[in-house]
Write a protein that holds these residues in place. Structure first.
Motif, mmCIF file in Angstrom:
data_model
loop_
_atom_site.group_PDB
_atom_site.id
_atom_site.type_symbol
_atom_site.label_atom_id
_atom_site.label_comp_id
_atom_site.label_asym_id
_atom_site.label_seq_id
_atom_site.Cartn_x
_atom_site.Cartn_y
_atom_site.Cartn_z
ATOM 1 N N ARG A 141 63.608 -84.383 28.787
ATOM 2 C CA ARG A 141 64.524 -83.113 28.894
ATOM 3 C C ARG A 141 65.771 -84.107 29.433
ATOM 4 O O ARG A 141 66.867 -83.941 29.137
ATOM 5 C CB ARG A 141 63.907 -82.433 29.959
ATOM 6 N N HIS B 82 60.862 -82.746 22.909
ATOM 7 C CA HIS B 82 59.276 -82.835 23.675
ATOM 8 C C HIS B 82 58.093 -83.624 22.998
ATOM 9 O O HIS B 82 57.443 -84.102 23.590
ATOM 10 C CB HIS B 82 59.125 -81.453 24.036
ATOM 11 N N HIS C 84 69.126 -80.879 15.490
ATOM 12 C CA HIS C 84 69.051 -81.335 16.792
ATOM 13 C C HIS C 84 70.393 -81.854 17.310
ATOM 14 O O HIS C 84 71.257 -81.476 18.330
ATOM 15 C CB HIS C 84 67.862 -81.862 17.218
ATOM 16 N N ASN D 105 67.671 -65.962 16.973
ATOM 17 C CA ASN D 105 66.554 -66.147 17.703
ATOM 18 C C ASN D 105 65.680 -67.338 17.033
ATOM 19 O O ASN D 105 65.175 -68.176 17.752
ATOM 20 C CB ASN D 105 65.705 -64.748 17.471
ATOM 21 N N VAL E 137 67.294 -70.181 18.810
ATOM 22 C CA VAL E 137 66.841 -70.407 20.282
ATOM 23 C C VAL E 137 65.432 -70.781 20.461
ATOM 24 O O VAL E 137 65.106 -71.903 21.073
ATOM 25 C CB VAL E 137 67.160 -69.024 20.962
ATOM 26 N N ARG E 138 64.454 -70.309 19.488
ATOM 27 C CA ARG E 138 63.072 -70.934 19.410
ATOM 28 C C ARG E 138 63.308 -72.402 19.234
ATOM 29 O O ARG E 138 62.350 -73.187 19.951
ATOM 30 C CB ARG E 138 62.326 -69.952 18.415
ATOM 31 N N ARG F 2 64.527 -74.654 22.060
ATOM 32 C CA ARG F 2 63.743 -74.758 23.376
ATOM 33 C C ARG F 2 62.561 -75.662 22.856
ATOM 34 O O ARG F 2 62.031 -76.256 23.971
ATOM 35 C CB ARG F 2 62.656 -73.276 23.536
ATOM 36 N N GLU G 228 64.545 -79.073 23.531
ATOM 37 C CA GLU G 228 65.019 -79.308 24.732
ATOM 38 C C GLU G 228 64.234 -78.998 25.878
ATOM 39 O O GLU G 228 64.335 -79.303 27.248
ATOM 40 C CB GLU G 228 66.216 -78.890 24.931
ATOM 41 N N GLY G 229 63.305 -78.135 25.805
ATOM 42 C CA GLY G 229 62.566 -77.444 26.695
ATOM 43 C C GLY G 229 63.296 -76.342 27.285
ATOM 44 O O GLY G 229 62.423 -75.581 28.436
ATOM 45 N N VAL G 230 64.578 -75.987 27.186
ATOM 46 C CA VAL G 230 65.168 -74.823 27.816
ATOM 47 C C VAL G 230 65.919 -74.214 26.675
ATOM 48 O O VAL G 230 66.231 -74.885 25.520
ATOM 49 C CB VAL G 230 66.103 -75.515 28.868
ATOM 50 N N PRO G 231 66.224 -72.856 26.989
ATOM 51 C CA PRO G 231 67.099 -72.041 25.893
ATOM 52 C C PRO G 231 68.459 -72.741 25.870
ATOM 53 O O PRO G 231 69.161 -73.441 26.817
ATOM 54 C CB PRO G 231 67.143 -70.844 26.297
ATOM 55 N N TRP H 132 71.082 -75.033 28.582
ATOM 56 C CA TRP H 132 71.481 -76.124 28.048
ATOM 57 C C TRP H 132 72.774 -76.180 28.552
ATOM 58 O O TRP H 132 73.459 -77.398 29.071
ATOM 59 C CB TRP H 132 70.676 -76.468 27.118
#
Length: 331
Positions: A27, A33, A281, A308, A311-312, A315, A318-321, A325
């Motif tokens: 992160r 991830h 990304h 949406n 956003v999925r 996540r 990056e592990g976060v929305p 971020w």
């Protein structure tokens, strides 16, 4: 010249052995991830530096680079290190490393005799930022580890030179067995000139002769694979303008068939979906950090059907929305 480094998959277990949380490192570095789950882990110089910066930050141990590169189990050495041990002496080993490093990564190992001294330096040819302290120390410790395994002795340098100051000089001196000089004009590992000719007890001429052709062929294929992945990535980015590119379009752009492109990506340890995700990304990070685009606008430009879905995906990367971020990185 290739633009990518290959990260060894053994880095993850080494981090875990030192109780460094891998998800936190990824992160912090801005890497996906599933970074260590790839068949071939290829990164740019910027990503490599970000990874090692993150390791130093998350571990909170200034000497973590030295600890990560002090592997005692030869079976966990990477292919370059293993083939290096088959050389006749320390000088031949360093020359061997320098050749293959320059061929398979944007990196140079410069070694030269200066009177009674023999200096070894690392240089990253595409670096725009100062190399991370943790990474530089890891490189020097890796070189010393090769020397000690090869010679079968506790060989130590005359001194270690760093441009930047260090807060853990005594710990470095204990590990390397020599004085550490900070605020020096260069970053260098200095041995006695006579150390270069110390024979390697691990020398295996027959194994080296057997490995050399395979290594040369692997390097050739590695260079071709890296170039092809980059070509596919560039073609995808040029078509990410409000819709998701399909494999047939990218294949036409590159004047190959879809089947050929899939085969070549598979041989390189990648896939069309993998390269597409990487391109999305990279561009998502750029849009969120350097523009005032709304999330739905960024999702549209990246070819997602709705916000949406974007956003999925973000996540997962990056592990976060994406909204959080953006706030953290702009702060």
């Amino acid at each position: 010249m290739t633009k990518y480094f290959r990260v060894t998959g053994m880095l993850r277990p080494r981090l875990e052995e030192l109780e460094i949380p891998v998800p936190a490192v990824l992160r912090r570095a801005g890497l996906p991830h599933n970074f260590f789950e790839q068949t071939r882990i290829l990164v740019s110089t910027e990503q490599l530096f970000a990874l090692w910066d993150a390791i130093g930050f998350v571990s909170n141990d200034p000497a973590v680079g030295v600890k990560l590169s002090s592997e005692s189990r030869i079976e966990r050495f990477d292919p370059i290190a293993l083939s290096t041990l088959t050389n006749e002496n320390f000088f031949a080993a360093v020359r061997h490393i320098a050749r293959y490093k320059s061929l398979c990564a944007p990196e140079e190992i410069i070694h030269q005799e200066e009177g009674n001294e023999w200096s070894i330096q690392f240089r990253w040819t595409l670096a725009l930022d100062t190399d991370p302290q943790v990474f530089l120390e890891a490189c020097f410790a890796w070189m010393l580890n090769i020397a000690r395994h090869g010679t079968g002795t506790r060989i130590s340098p005359l001194r270690l030179e760093f441009v930047q100051p260090r807060s853990h000089v005594r710990e470095l001196e204990r590990h390397f067995g020599c004085p550490v000089h900070c605020n020096a004009p260069r970053n260098a590992l200095i041995f006695r000139a006579s150390d270069a000719l110390i024979p390697f007890i691990t020398r295996n001429a027959e194994l080296l002769d057997a490995l050399a052709p395979e290594f040369e062929q692997s390097l050739k294929l590695n260079k071709e694979d890296n170039s092809f992945i980059e070509l596919v990535g560039n073609a995808i980015r040029s078509r990410l303008t409000g819709r998701r590119p399909v494999i047939e379009e990218i294949a036409r752009d590159l004047h190959v068939s879809s089947r050929t492109m899939q085969r070549r990506l598979k041989e390189a340890g990648s896939s069309f979906q993998g390269v597409l995700d990487q391109a999305r990304h990279q561009m998502a990070r750029y849009y969120l950090k350097n523009s005032v685009l709304e999330l739905n606008e960024a999702a549209y430009l990246l070819g997602y059907e709705d916000g949406n879905s974007f956003v999925r995906a973000f996540r997962i990367w990056e592990g976060v929305p994406p909204g959080l971020w953006r706030e953290e990185n702009r702060a």
